[in-house]
Design a protein around this motif. Sequence first.
Motif, short mmCIF file in Angstrom:
data_model
loop_
_atom_site.label_atom_id
_atom_site.label_comp_id
_atom_site.label_asym_id
_atom_site.label_seq_id
_atom_site.Cartn_x
_atom_site.Cartn_y
_atom_site.Cartn_z
N CYS A 20 -64.31 57.20 55.32
CA CYS A 20 -64.42 57.23 56.79
C CYS A 20 -63.47 56.19 57.38
N GLU A 21 -62.72 56.59 58.40
CA GLU A 21 -61.75 55.69 59.04
C GLU A 21 -61.96 55.72 60.56
N LEU A 22 -61.62 54.62 61.19
CA LEU A 22 -61.62 54.61 62.66
C LEU A 22 -60.51 55.53 63.14
N LYS A 23 -60.78 56.30 64.18
CA LYS A 23 -59.73 57.20 64.71
C LYS A 23 -59.02 56.46 65.86
N ILE A 24 -57.87 55.89 65.53
CA ILE A 24 -57.12 55.05 66.49
C ILE A 24 -56.64 55.94 67.63
N ASP A 25 -56.83 55.48 68.85
CA ASP A 25 -56.47 56.29 70.02
C ASP A 25 -55.07 55.92 70.48
N MET A 70 -46.96 67.99 60.26
CA MET A 70 -48.05 67.03 60.55
C MET A 70 -49.22 67.86 61.10
N LEU A 71 -50.28 67.91 60.31
CA LEU A 71 -51.40 68.84 60.60
C LEU A 71 -52.27 68.33 61.75
N SER A 72 -53.17 69.20 62.18
CA SER A 72 -54.16 68.80 63.19
C SER A 72 -55.46 68.47 62.47
N THR A 82 -41.82 61.14 66.55
CA THR A 82 -43.13 61.48 67.11
C THR A 82 -43.66 62.70 66.35
N ARG A 83 -44.95 62.99 66.49
CA ARG A 83 -45.54 64.15 65.83
C ARG A 83 -44.99 65.43 66.44
N GLY A 84 -44.81 65.37 67.81
CA GLY A 84 -44.33 66.59 68.52
C GLY A 84 -45.39 67.67 68.38
N GLY A 134 -48.79 57.66 60.67
CA GLY A 134 -49.74 56.70 61.21
C GLY A 134 -49.92 56.90 62.69
N GLU A 135 -50.62 55.99 63.27
CA GLU A 135 -50.88 56.03 64.73
C GLU A 135 -50.25 54.79 65.35
N ALA A 136 -49.34 54.97 66.31
CA ALA A 136 -48.82 53.84 67.09
C ALA A 136 -49.79 53.63 68.25
N ILE A 161 -63.23 61.60 58.97
CA ILE A 161 -63.94 61.69 57.69
C ILE A 161 -63.14 62.57 56.75
N LYS A 162 -62.78 62.03 55.57
CA LYS A 162 -61.92 62.76 54.64
C LYS A 162 -62.55 62.77 53.25
N VAL A 163 -62.51 63.92 52.58
CA VAL A 163 -62.86 63.95 51.15
C VAL A 163 -61.81 63.12 50.43
N ILE A 215 -51.07 52.79 59.43
CA ILE A 215 -50.59 53.91 58.62
C ILE A 215 -51.77 54.50 57.88
N TYR A 216 -51.90 55.86 57.86
CA TYR A 216 -53.09 56.47 57.26
C TYR A 216 -52.79 57.63 56.31
N ALA A 217 -51.53 57.95 56.08
CA ALA A 217 -51.28 59.08 55.16
C ALA A 217 -49.83 59.03 54.70
C1 LIG Z 1 -53.61 63.48 57.53
C2 LIG Z 1 -54.74 64.03 58.39
C3 LIG Z 1 -54.36 65.44 58.90
C4 LIG Z 1 -56.02 64.13 57.58
C5 LIG Z 1 -54.93 63.10 59.56
N1 LIG Z 1 -54.50 63.50 60.76
C6 LIG Z 1 -54.63 62.67 61.83
N2 LIG Z 1 -54.18 63.17 63.04
C7 LIG Z 1 -53.92 64.61 63.06
C8 LIG Z 1 -54.06 65.15 64.42
N3 LIG Z 1 -53.29 64.43 65.38
C9 LIG Z 1 -52.90 65.08 66.52
N4 LIG Z 1 -52.23 64.36 67.46
C10 LIG Z 1 -51.83 64.99 68.58
C11 LIG Z 1 -52.12 66.35 68.77
C12 LIG Z 1 -52.80 67.04 67.78
N5 LIG Z 1 -53.20 66.39 66.65
C13 LIG Z 1 -53.29 62.98 65.33
C14 LIG Z 1 -53.35 62.42 63.97
C15 LIG Z 1 -55.22 61.38 61.69
C16 LIG Z 1 -55.39 60.45 62.73
C17 LIG Z 1 -55.99 59.22 62.46
C18 LIG Z 1 -56.15 58.24 63.55
N6 LIG Z 1 -55.82 58.60 64.80
O1 LIG Z 1 -56.56 57.09 63.31
C19 LIG Z 1 -56.42 58.93 61.11
N7 LIG Z 1 -56.99 57.73 60.79
N8 LIG Z 1 -56.24 59.84 60.13
C20 LIG Z 1 -55.66 61.03 60.38
N9 LIG Z 1 -55.51 61.89 59.34
#
Ligand SMILES: CC(C)(C)c1nc(N2CCN(c3ncccn3)CC2)c2cc(C(N)=O)c(N)nc2n1
Length: 326
Positions: A110-115, A79-81, A133-135, A167-169, A284-286, A219-221
């Motif tokens: 463009c998507e909302l970045k859920i906190d 799970m990337l950053s 969890t992402r861990g 996704g984001e919980a 923001i994603k291509v 869910i976003y990916a």
């Molecule tokens: C699949 C990609 C990598 C493009 C991606 N990565 C995400 N994140 C990565 C870093 N993350 C993270 N979390 C904890 C520590 C470090 N990085 C948290 C999720 C995304 C988070 C959200 C969101 N929050 O709504 C979203 N709509 N799209 C995402 N898309």
Amino acid sequence: MNEIEQRVTELNKILHEYGHAYYVLDNPVVADSVYDQLLHELIALEEANPSLIYPDSPTQRVGGAVVEGFKKVTHDYPMLSLSNAFNEADLREFDRKVRQAIGDQFSYVCELKIDGLAISLKYENGVFVQGATRGDGVVGEDITANLKTIRAIPLRLKDPVTIEVRGEAYMPKKSFEKLNTHRADNGEELFANPRNAAAGSLRQLDPKIAASRQLSTFIYAIGGDGELYGIDGHAEMLDYLEGLGFPSNKERQRCSTIEEVMAFIEHWTENRPNLAYEIDGIVIKVDRYAQQDELGYTAKSPRWAIAYKFPAEEVVTTLLTIDLTV
Ligand SMILES: CC(C)(C)c1nc(N2CCN(c3ncccn3)CC2)c2cc(C(N)=O)c(N)nc2n1
């Protein structure tokens, strides 16, 4: 199939549809009392006929025993950053690099970045089998029992596909306020924000506590290669995931230029307080996968995505001044 089995199967189907409408589409089709009455009928039939309890029955959401700790899970796909942008210059620099690599025939989503906190969900032949969890991005913790209590997470998909989604919980603002009020009344320590409350809830060893916290998810990916499902881009993928029964955030928008992206950011900077959940930025994603592949990845994050972070709000702590002179 005898009439009891028929009724149990029918109740599973009906309650699954009502639950999807209420928790995933945010659009209830029956009153809560009707849902509860049918759920209690199913609970009674299952108690009398345990062999008729299906693993994805709505009665199985809050089931797990209290555990000592969580097993480790190595993600099939890391799970990337996300790299961050903090201002217009950062956004223009990101856009310049994208155009340098793939030209200007492309669009952003463009998507909302859920906190909240990032999770991974695994389905085998359409059935929810593991959640983590992402861990650190490579190894997370198995919190399947707690994630099963999140009503927005389908226990069975519309198609029997084997897929892993990310996704984001999160904890909605209203649930957060209710929880902290309850904790204040009981003299318990308050959660600082909905993200901490969601993380704390999913780290509970007793799923009944997690179930009481009214969490949700977007869910976003998917994990792995979208082309495996015959899908060419991110926007199309989100529609596909919705078709499977996953909740995805509807405030997303396709943008052709970075100016349109900045207008989207401007809109949500103003309208953020009206949302039922907290966001800490815009992602923001291509869109097209072929162009994502051309851009590739750094050691830990995609070159085809960036997270614009809202400026940290000045934390207003109203210090209670108690006048002791009276
Ligand atoms: C699949 C990609 C990598 C493009 C991606 N990565 C995400 N994140 C990565 C870093 N993350 C993270 N979390 C904890 C520590 C470090 N990085 C948290 C999720 C995304 C988070 C959200 C969101 N929050 O709504 C979203 N709509 N799209 C995402 N898309």
